[in-house]
Design a protein around this motif. Sequence first.
Motif, PDB file in Angstrom:
ATOM      1  N   THR A 168      32.096 -29.416 -13.604  1.00  0.00           N
ATOM      2  CA  THR A 168      32.162 -30.762 -13.630  1.00  0.00           C
ATOM      3  C   THR A 168      33.201 -31.377 -13.867  1.00  0.00           C
ATOM      4  O   THR A 168      34.271 -30.815 -14.590  1.00  0.00           O
ATOM      5  N   LEU A 169      33.368 -32.543 -13.088  1.00  0.00           N
ATOM      6  CA  LEU A 169      34.970 -33.205 -13.190  1.00  0.00           C
ATOM      7  C   LEU A 169      35.043 -34.199 -14.214  1.00  0.00           C
ATOM      8  O   LEU A 169      33.871 -34.877 -14.463  1.00  0.00           O
ATOM      9  N   SER A 170      36.036 -34.238 -15.190  1.00  0.00           N
ATOM     10  CA  SER A 170      36.187 -35.182 -16.156  1.00  0.00           C
ATOM     11  C   SER A 170      37.635 -35.702 -16.341  1.00  0.00           C
ATOM     12  O   SER A 170      38.430 -35.040 -15.622  1.00  0.00           O
ATOM     13  N   ALA A 171      37.997 -36.492 -17.103  1.00  0.00           N
ATOM     14  CA  ALA A 171      39.620 -36.925 -16.871  1.00  0.00           C
ATOM     15  C   ALA A 171      39.828 -37.535 -18.176  1.00  0.00           C
ATOM     16  O   ALA A 171      39.256 -37.604 -19.165  1.00  0.00           O
ATOM     17  N   SER A 172      41.156 -37.800 -18.470  1.00  0.00           N
ATOM     18  CA  SER A 172      41.797 -38.448 -19.618  1.00  0.00           C
ATOM     19  C   SER A 172      42.046 -39.731 -19.312  1.00  0.00           C
ATOM     20  O   SER A 172      41.825 -40.338 -18.355  1.00  0.00           O
ATOM     21  N   ARG A 173      42.321 -40.635 -20.271  1.00  0.00           N
ATOM     22  CA  ARG A 173      42.141 -41.868 -20.257  1.00  0.00           C
ATOM     23  C   ARG A 173      42.914 -42.671 -19.205  1.00  0.00           C
ATOM     24  O   ARG A 173      42.401 -43.661 -18.474  1.00  0.00           O
ATOM     25  N   PRO A 174      44.219 -42.299 -18.773  1.00  0.00           N
ATOM     26  CA  PRO A 174      44.623 -43.176 -17.868  1.00  0.00           C
ATOM     27  C   PRO A 174      44.202 -43.124 -16.377  1.00  0.00           C
ATOM     28  O   PRO A 174      44.338 -43.950 -15.646  1.00  0.00           O
ATOM     29  N   ILE A 175      43.467 -41.908 -16.059  1.00  0.00           N
ATOM     30  CA  ILE A 175      42.665 -41.975 -14.677  1.00  0.00           C
ATOM     31  C   ILE A 175      41.757 -43.120 -14.893  1.00  0.00           C
ATOM     32  O   ILE A 175      41.363 -43.793 -13.643  1.00  0.00           O
ATOM     33  N   VAL A 176      40.915 -43.083 -15.978  1.00  0.00           N
ATOM     34  CA  VAL A 176      39.866 -44.254 -16.008  1.00  0.00           C
ATOM     35  C   VAL A 176      40.331 -45.509 -16.245  1.00  0.00           C
ATOM     36  O   VAL A 176      39.784 -46.657 -15.604  1.00  0.00           O
ATOM     37  N   ASP A 177      41.539 -45.674 -16.749  1.00  0.00           N
ATOM     38  CA  ASP A 177      42.376 -47.084 -16.793  1.00  0.00           C
ATOM     39  C   ASP A 177      42.520 -47.502 -15.468  1.00  0.00           C
ATOM     40  O   ASP A 177      42.498 -48.718 -14.992  1.00  0.00           O
ATOM     41  N   ASN A 178      42.820 -46.449 -14.602  1.00  0.00           N
ATOM     42  CA  ASN A 178      43.595 -46.876 -13.362  1.00  0.00           C
ATOM     43  C   ASN A 178      42.306 -47.300 -12.166  1.00  0.00           C
ATOM     44  O   ASN A 178      42.230 -47.580 -11.238  1.00  0.00           O
TER      45      ASN A 178
END
Lengths: 314, 262
Positions: free
Chosen positions: A227-237
């Motif tokens: 499953t794909l997840s992300a750190s904060r900057p990816i979501v902020d962008n």
Amino acid sequence: MSVLVAAEHRRGALRDVSYEAITAGRELADARGADLHVAVIGGDVDGFAEDLNRDGVDAIHTVADGEEFDHNAYQAALSQLADGIDAGAVVLPNSVNGLDYAPALAEALGVPIVTDAVGMAYDDGLTVTREMYGSKVETTVDVAGDRFVLTVRGGEWPPAEGVGDAAIESVDVDVPESGARVTGFEEVGGGDVDIADADVLVSVGRGIEEEENIELIEDLADALGATLSASRPIVDNGWLPKNRQVGQSGKVVTPDVYIAVGISGAVQHVAGMKGSDTIVAINTDPNAPIFDIADYGIVGDLFDVVPELIDEFA
Amino acid sequence: MKVLVTVKEVAEADDDFAIEGTDIAESDLEYDLNEWDDYAVEAAVQLAEAGIADEVVTVTVGRERTEETIRMALAKGADRAVRVWDEALDGAFADVASKVDLFEAVVAEEEPDLVLGGVQAADTGFGATGVALAERIGFEHAAVVNDLDVDADAGVAHVHRELEGGVEELTEVDLPAVLTVQTGLNEPRYASLRGIRQAQRKEIAAKDLSDLGLTADDVESSLTITSMYEPESESDAEMIEGDAGESADRLAEVLREKGVSA
């Protein structure tokens, strides 16, 4: 002079950092030969007081005011208590809510504040260990005088344990009318997928550089059945939705395997994934803090390594 | 209404850096506008574009060199800037109260209705100045705001505060107020060429302590950095060596051992 710690709770439950702040407070109280007082404000204060009555707590002050956090009530109560018990040292959680009142309290008390402590020593005065430059270095900071407000980072002190014999007393506080009113709460990050349920997570961070490169990591997740997840900057962008965010303000995950790609490992991120069974990190910076908690590491360019890894599983 | 935005030029350490005394060597630092403040500037400029703010003024504490960074905020749409610096601030590690002294004096001159700033500075990471300033100047406040809707007629800011664990607190804050802004609040714009040209003509007013009615005693810091060091690596990771192909090969082996497969 005594030491005063404020507990933190949300939606009916005490947060762990409350017990950790008690440990830090006890450490200071021992060094200063002082009593340790704990304040709990709002919510089920009597039930909370029972839970907070741990080894080393000398007194607990309960302030029944509202159900949830209100910075105005916290500041009024802690100002009054700090005066009443001559609290030279006030120890508070370095949480989102802690940072919503601790600086104002320090200002109102006219004492210095040091935030986000990860360690401390007390000899003639307080020396705080804290990070700078995005966790790349640690510093020691000396505080002039013997009165201060200190906020402590979660997870840095062990939680206070045992059962204490603190005197518990209820305190009336005159809370001035507030111009900041909490009207509700909202859960964010719902949607199509719950990353907390995944056995294998492939997580992408700032190292991916451009939105169109996210596809490469999607391909890796597909190849691994992850499953794909992300750190904060990816979501902020806005490159991935909020429900994919791992970390303090996102989801806490504990998969069997967590593969961090282009993630440096800021403390807020690590707080959300350090419980994973196996952690793999791919990063160009050999000093990236993510390698401190990784089980396997590759120092290299993700744009070289990831395509090769996809091929391995194709 | 008038919006004052506190901005800071922050230093970021290169991947390889040396420590000299109690700071990172100047040559190993890169300077930029603090990421959180970029979101605060964007929020203010959007308020101006929506006709809610009449004027957006930035204020920074920093030496002359920081003007390059401040101009970036002006290029994005702020109207003018105030830069506070004084020899007395040189070399010291300013505590929160000292910064609040400076901002308090600027607030007294500018009389803003809303003060926006980043949650924290990326380099020092204190996260305390905005809320302490609110207390000093008698403004309401909210920390860690990731959603903002200003109702100027009602004199209220409707905000979300980003708590831990995917929960947001919905709060209404009476103006005047200080709000500290979290990343992700908006999408900070890039400065346009036209904006960059216009920024060259915008005012950056330099002020020293005496301009603000302060003395060196007022800003004497209660904090001293006594050491700086690289934390010892706690890593017990198996570092996989080799070129991309070799390391991917070894990693694939590890992942299969852990039961990973499509």
